[in-house]
Design a protein around this motif. Structure first.
Motif, PDB file in Angstrom:
ATOM      1  N   UNK A  51       0.899  -1.071   0.108  1.00  0.00           N
ATOM      2  CA  UNK A  51       0.028   0.034  -0.123  1.00  0.00           C
ATOM      3  C   UNK A  51       0.950   1.271   0.010  1.00  0.00           C
ATOM      4  N   UNK A  52       1.640   1.626  -1.093  1.00  0.00           N
ATOM      5  CA  UNK A  52       2.258   2.666  -1.327  1.00  0.00           C
ATOM      6  C   UNK A  52       1.409   3.918  -1.339  1.00  0.00           C
ATOM      7  N   UNK A  53       2.071   4.952  -1.282  1.00  0.00           N
ATOM      8  CA  UNK A  53       1.185   6.206  -1.439  1.00  0.00           C
ATOM      9  C   UNK A  53       1.669   6.712  -3.120  1.00  0.00           C
ATOM     10  N   UNK A  54       0.601   6.760  -3.892  1.00  0.00           N
ATOM     11  CA  UNK A  54       0.666   7.252  -5.466  1.00  0.00           C
ATOM     12  C   UNK A  54       1.119   8.822  -5.198  1.00  0.00           C
ATOM     13  N   UNK A  55       0.807   9.470  -4.303  1.00  0.00           N
ATOM     14  CA  UNK A  55       0.833  10.835  -4.238  1.00  0.00           C
ATOM     15  C   UNK A  55       2.525  11.252  -3.960  1.00  0.00           C
ATOM     16  N   UNK A  56       3.399  10.391  -3.710  1.00  0.00           N
ATOM     17  CA  UNK A  56       4.816  10.505  -3.405  1.00  0.00           C
ATOM     18  C   UNK A  56       5.531   9.741  -4.332  1.00  0.00           C
ATOM     19  N   UNK A  57       6.732  10.182  -4.579  1.00  0.00           N
ATOM     20  CA  UNK A  57       7.647   9.667  -5.735  1.00  0.00           C
ATOM     21  C   UNK A  57       8.273   8.405  -5.447  1.00  0.00           C
ATOM     22  N   UNK A  58       8.285   7.315  -6.243  1.00  0.00           N
ATOM     23  CA  UNK A  58       8.690   6.029  -5.965  1.00  0.00           C
ATOM     24  C   UNK A  58       9.859   6.042  -5.198  1.00  0.00           C
ATOM     25  N   UNK A  59      10.941   6.971  -5.451  1.00  0.00           N
ATOM     26  CA  UNK A  59      12.412   6.833  -4.875  1.00  0.00           C
ATOM     27  C   UNK A  59      12.321   6.831  -3.647  1.00  0.00           C
ATOM     28  N   UNK A  60      11.216   7.686  -2.829  1.00  0.00           N
ATOM     29  CA  UNK A  60      10.996   7.925  -1.739  1.00  0.00           C
ATOM     30  C   UNK A  60      10.598   6.566  -0.864  1.00  0.00           C
ATOM     31  N   UNK A  61       9.826   5.592  -1.664  1.00  0.00           N
ATOM     32  CA  UNK A  61       9.283   4.428  -1.053  1.00  0.00           C
ATOM     33  C   UNK A  61      10.003   3.290  -1.534  1.00  0.00           C
ATOM     34  N   UNK A  62      11.188   3.355  -1.872  1.00  0.00           N
ATOM     35  CA  UNK A  62      11.779   2.100  -2.495  1.00  0.00           C
ATOM     36  C   UNK A  62      11.659   0.743  -1.599  1.00  0.00           C
ATOM     37  N   UNK A  63      12.021   1.365  -0.384  1.00  0.00           N
ATOM     38  CA  UNK A  63      12.041   0.119   0.717  1.00  0.00           C
ATOM     39  C   UNK A  63      10.740  -0.372   1.021  1.00  0.00           C
ATOM     40  N   UNK A  64       9.782   0.401   0.755  1.00  0.00           N
ATOM     41  CA  UNK A  64       8.298  -0.250   0.832  1.00  0.00           C
ATOM     42  C   UNK A  64       7.733  -1.020  -0.288  1.00  0.00           C
ATOM     43  N   UNK A  65       8.782  -0.933  -1.449  1.00  0.00           N
ATOM     44  CA  UNK A  65       8.390  -1.496  -2.733  1.00  0.00           C
ATOM     45  C   UNK A  65       9.178  -2.825  -2.694  1.00  0.00           C
ATOM     46  N   UNK A  66      10.488  -2.926  -2.590  1.00  0.00           N
ATOM     47  CA  UNK A  66      11.143  -4.175  -2.808  1.00  0.00           C
ATOM     48  C   UNK A  66      10.804  -5.563  -2.266  1.00  0.00           C
ATOM     49  N   UNK A  67      10.289  -5.460  -1.176  1.00  0.00           N
ATOM     50  CA  UNK A  67       9.910  -6.912  -0.528  1.00  0.00           C
ATOM     51  C   UNK A  67       8.480  -7.417  -1.355  1.00  0.00           C
ATOM     52  N   UNK A  68       8.268  -6.666  -2.232  1.00  0.00           N
ATOM     53  CA  UNK A  68       6.509  -7.127  -2.423  1.00  0.00           C
ATOM     54  C   UNK A  68       6.434  -7.254  -3.999  1.00  0.00           C
ATOM     55  N   UNK A  69       5.305  -7.976  -4.180  1.00  0.00           N
ATOM     56  CA  UNK A  69       5.167  -8.294  -5.709  1.00  0.00           C
ATOM     57  C   UNK A  69       3.998  -7.035  -6.572  1.00  0.00           C
ATOM     58  N   UNK A  70       3.239  -6.297  -5.952  1.00  0.00           N
ATOM     59  CA  UNK A  70       2.639  -5.347  -6.605  1.00  0.00           C
ATOM     60  C   UNK A  70       2.487  -4.113  -5.479  1.00  0.00           C
ATOM     61  N   UNK A  71       2.307  -2.894  -6.312  1.00  0.00           N
ATOM     62  CA  UNK A  71       2.021  -1.825  -5.725  1.00  0.00           C
ATOM     63  C   UNK A  71       0.481  -1.286  -5.833  1.00  0.00           C
ATOM     64  N   UNK A  72      -0.335  -0.965  -4.896  1.00  0.00           N
ATOM     65  CA  UNK A  72      -1.747  -0.564  -4.832  1.00  0.00           C
ATOM     66  C   UNK A  72      -2.053   0.489  -3.684  1.00  0.00           C
ATOM     67  N   UNK A  73      -2.102   1.603  -4.017  1.00  0.00           N
ATOM     68  CA  UNK A  73      -2.421   2.715  -3.016  1.00  0.00           C
ATOM     69  C   UNK A  73      -3.786   2.368  -2.632  1.00  0.00           C
ATOM     70  N   UNK A  74      -3.979   2.790  -1.266  1.00  0.00           N
ATOM     71  CA  UNK A  74      -5.371   2.367  -0.914  1.00  0.00           C
ATOM     72  C   UNK A  74      -6.477   3.437  -1.514  1.00  0.00           C
ATOM     73  N   UNK A  75      -6.034   4.818  -1.561  1.00  0.00           N
ATOM     74  CA  UNK A  75      -6.959   5.686  -2.186  1.00  0.00           C
ATOM     75  C   UNK A  75      -6.399   6.794  -2.640  1.00  0.00           C
ATOM     76  N   UNK A  81      -4.227   0.194 -10.485  1.00  0.00           N
ATOM     77  CA  UNK A  81      -4.882   1.348 -10.277  1.00  0.00           C
ATOM     78  C   UNK A  81      -5.864   1.331  -9.181  1.00  0.00           C
ATOM     79  N   UNK A  82      -5.854   2.357  -8.611  1.00  0.00           N
ATOM     80  CA  UNK A  82      -6.729   2.757  -7.260  1.00  0.00           C
ATOM     81  C   UNK A  82      -7.692   3.803  -7.588  1.00  0.00           C
ATOM     82  N   UNK A  83      -9.002   3.694  -7.753  1.00  0.00           N
ATOM     83  CA  UNK A  83      -9.728   4.458  -8.448  1.00  0.00           C
ATOM     84  C   UNK A  83     -11.269   4.893  -7.179  1.00  0.00           C
ATOM     85  N   UNK A  84     -11.189   6.043  -7.076  1.00  0.00           N
ATOM     86  CA  UNK A  84     -12.264   6.553  -6.184  1.00  0.00           C
ATOM     87  C   UNK A  84     -13.105   7.736  -6.696  1.00  0.00           C
TER      88      UNK A  84
END
Length: 626
Positions: free
Chosen positions: A348-372, A408-411
């Motif tokens: 559950x990364x934040x799509x409002x922030x750049x991926x570089x800032x969240x690399x450690x929240x990305x690397x262990x996982x298989x997919x990215x999906x912001x909650x909203x 994609x996260x759609x709201x």
């Protein structure tokens, strides 16, 4: 079907006769029991004896002197009666009473017919004046207007529809934390006679419903499936809590559960955050809690027939991953080792922030999906409907470069001011059907494996729901049908160049973060044009893939830190959709030390290098590399 509930729930068997889509034929008389069709293996039949019940249907007599009549035929489904149709595969119950009004005992063969074909039969023996209630349970296997009758006595016409089959995974966040008059899971003092309705801005068609009532779950599944939603992401709560038991004993056991796909949403309690508002995976308690969540999930969820697997791997979603810190990879490796399955995990990364800032929240996982895809930034939320599309396009490129799945996260919007009042730190976003439709049609093409997620089906407290309401009717569900529930989503339209900026050193600061350059603008130059990136603004177009930290303001200008995070090389990687050959590049900003050497390559080909003279005492300058 018996279902275990968290607390006893009164099931309201809803009569569908007379409802839209079902013709009522009252006072029907019994005829002979000859059948022009072929008898097939029937469904389960049940009966309960009820003596001395009268009726008003016309009578017929048997040779023995017994005289039988059929009374009060009805068709029922185990959900509220506001439905306009029945789904293929949804159980319906046909109920009626048969009475022997003759003066002798006798037997009767009772047949359920669908479109004049016998589907089930049972033999009934009755004493004089004896009555019996009989019910047949039936599931339609094809759509259309279907005629029901008992021994050719018409019961009614049922409109049967198919679930939308589009070959995609169209998901919606689903909450089972509503308890009728008792309020909802996060409510302390529900208003008397209103329950959780006192905490919301819009009014659900079903009123203040109770998630422990399987009729409600059946109705929600029916609405979802007929509009093309075939995947629920379920908020689980902690193991063996009320929400967890509702999922296992009500949601998983609902009539249409076999047509759905389920993924469990996980999150940690706010009380487990550290002083910086993060979940620190160096904390033994956090790691132990993660292991126990994995084990409980494997024991109670993974084995359900409708639990979603991707590449034969059961799915998990960690919605709060954007505030994880510490040894995230190590903690998740430890949790995986504690179970006998290989999970497919969405971050559950934040799509409002750049991926570089969240690399450690990305690397262990298989997919990215912001909650909203929301933010506490007021300017961003004022432009939410515009920026959420741009940001998610950016993240789709990042996921492609990192070889992970993007979802994609759609709201429709968000407003928690009623439920949270002044405690809501997120500015409200007005619901907008046009924006919702644009998100669906624009973002769907980026969904890896044909996946997209709507937040939410029924998060009424944040006003993100697409569940039918008094205000919107089924407008948002119909939009899902029109814009997501179709097989052709198109292909991603982006192509990009990769820019690697290498610094010969980084300077360690007081916060322990080594950095090389503070950047305010990036100019990409070709023979015929120039692209200028306003670094740190809400309108950033470049993807900052690695070697980039947060934003800061200096001299009235917003800037980003370039250079390494802990443990990384002194490099920054960017992606750009600038579609011309890059002949030169200008870095505008401030080096952290005089004399830092910087070189740039484009898609692996060297562009050039230069020396960054100056420093904080000399202010913002331009540095050209070609």
């Amino acid at each position: 079907m018996a279902r275990e509930h968290d607390t006893p729930t009164c099931h309201r068997r809803r009569l569908l006769l007379g409802a839209a889509g079902l013709s009522a034929l009252a006072g029907c008389s019994r005829t002979n029991n000859e059948s022009p069709g072929t008898k097939t293996t029937g469904p389960n039949e049940t009966s309960n004896t009820n003596n001395n019940r009268g009726g008003n249907a016309e009578r017929s007599s048997s040779d023995s002197g017994a005289e039988f009549e059929i009374n009060d035929p009805s068709v029922n489904v185990d959900r509220p009666d506001i439905a306009e149709s029945i789904l293929v595969g949804e159980p319906v119950e046909i109920q009626f009473e048969i009475t022997n009004n003759g003066d002798e005992a006798g037997s009767e063969s009772v047949q359920l017919l669908v479109d004049e074909l016998v589907q089930a039969t049972r033999d009934v023996e009755l004493e004089p004046s004896e009555s019996v209630e009989i019910s047949f349970t039936y599931e339609f296997d094809q759509e259309g207007d279907r005629e029901l009758s008992i021994n050719h006595v018409p019961v009614g016409q049922v409109t049967v529809v198919e679930s939308l089959d589009h070959g995609r995974l169209v998901g919606a966040q689903y909450y089972s934390w509503y308890y009728g008059d008792e309020g909802w899971a996060g409510q302390n003092n529900p208003v008397e006679n209103e329950g959780w309705l006192s905490d919301i801005a819009h009014s659900p068609l079903l009123g203040a419903y109770d998630s422990r009532d399987v009729e409600i779950i059946n109705q929600h599944m029916k609405w979802s499936l007929e509009h093309g939603i075939n995947w629920w992401r379920l908020n689980n709560g902690a193991p063996d809590t009320r929400i967890d038991r509702i999922i296992r004993n009500v949601v998983f056991d609902a009539d249409l559960a076999d047509q759905m796909n389920f993924t469990i949403l996980f999150g940690f309690a706010p009380s487990q955050q550290n002083e910086n508002g993060k979940y620190d995976f160096n904390d033994p308690e956090i790691r132990s809690n993660l292991v126990s969540r994995f084990q409980h999930w494997e024991d109670t969820k993974v084995g359900h027939d409708s639990y979603l697997h991707i590449d034969n791997r059961p799915t998990m979603y960690f919605w709060d991953a954007n505030i994880y810190t510490g040894d995230i990879s190590g903690a998740f490796a430890e949790a995986k080792a504690a179970v006998d399955v290989d999970p497919y995990i969405m971050s559950g990364v934040s799509y409002t922030r750049q991926p570089a800032i969240q690399r450690h929240q990305i690397e262990p996982f298989d997919a990215v999906l912001d909650y909203n895809s929301i933010s506490t930034d007021e300017e961003y939320m004022e432009r939410f409907h515009e920026l959420t599309v741009a940001n998610q396009r950016r993240w789709a490129m990042a996921a492609d470069a990192l070889d992970i799945d993007f979802i994609p996260s759609i709201s429709p919007g968000r407003d928690a001011s009623v439920s949270q009042g002044n405690n809501s730190r997120v500015p409200p976003v007005e619901r907008d059907l046009g924006s919702f439709e644009n998100q669906c049609t624009t973002l769907r093409k980026f969904g890896a494996r044909g996946m997209a997620m709507v937040t939410s089906f029924n998060e009424w407290m944040e006003n993100t729901q697409i569940e039918p309401s008094e205000e919107d009717g089924k407008a948002y569900l119909n939009s899902v049908t029109d814009n997501l529930a179709e097989p052709d989503w198109g292909e991603p339209e982006f192509s990009y160049q990769s820019i690697l900026i290498t610094f010969d050193r980084a300077i360690s600061l007081e916060d322990g973060q080594p950095r090389s350059f503070l950047t305010s603008e990036i100019h990409l130059q070709s023979d015929t044009g120039e692209f200028i990136e306003d670094v740190g603004s809400l309108d950033e177009e470049l993807v900052y893939l690695s070697g980039c930290n947060g934003r800061t303001e200096r001299e009235g200008v917003m800037l980003r830190f370039f250079g390494p995070r802990r443990g990384e090389q002194a490099q920054t990687t960017l992606l750009t959709e600038f579609d011309e050959e890059i002949e030169g590049m200008v870095l505008r900003g401030i080096p952290f030390e005089d004399g830092i050497e910087v070189s740039v390559s484009i898609d692996g080909d060297e562009l050039g290098s230069t020396t960054l003279h100056g420093g904080f005492g000399q202010g913002i300058q331009n540095y050209r590399i070609s």
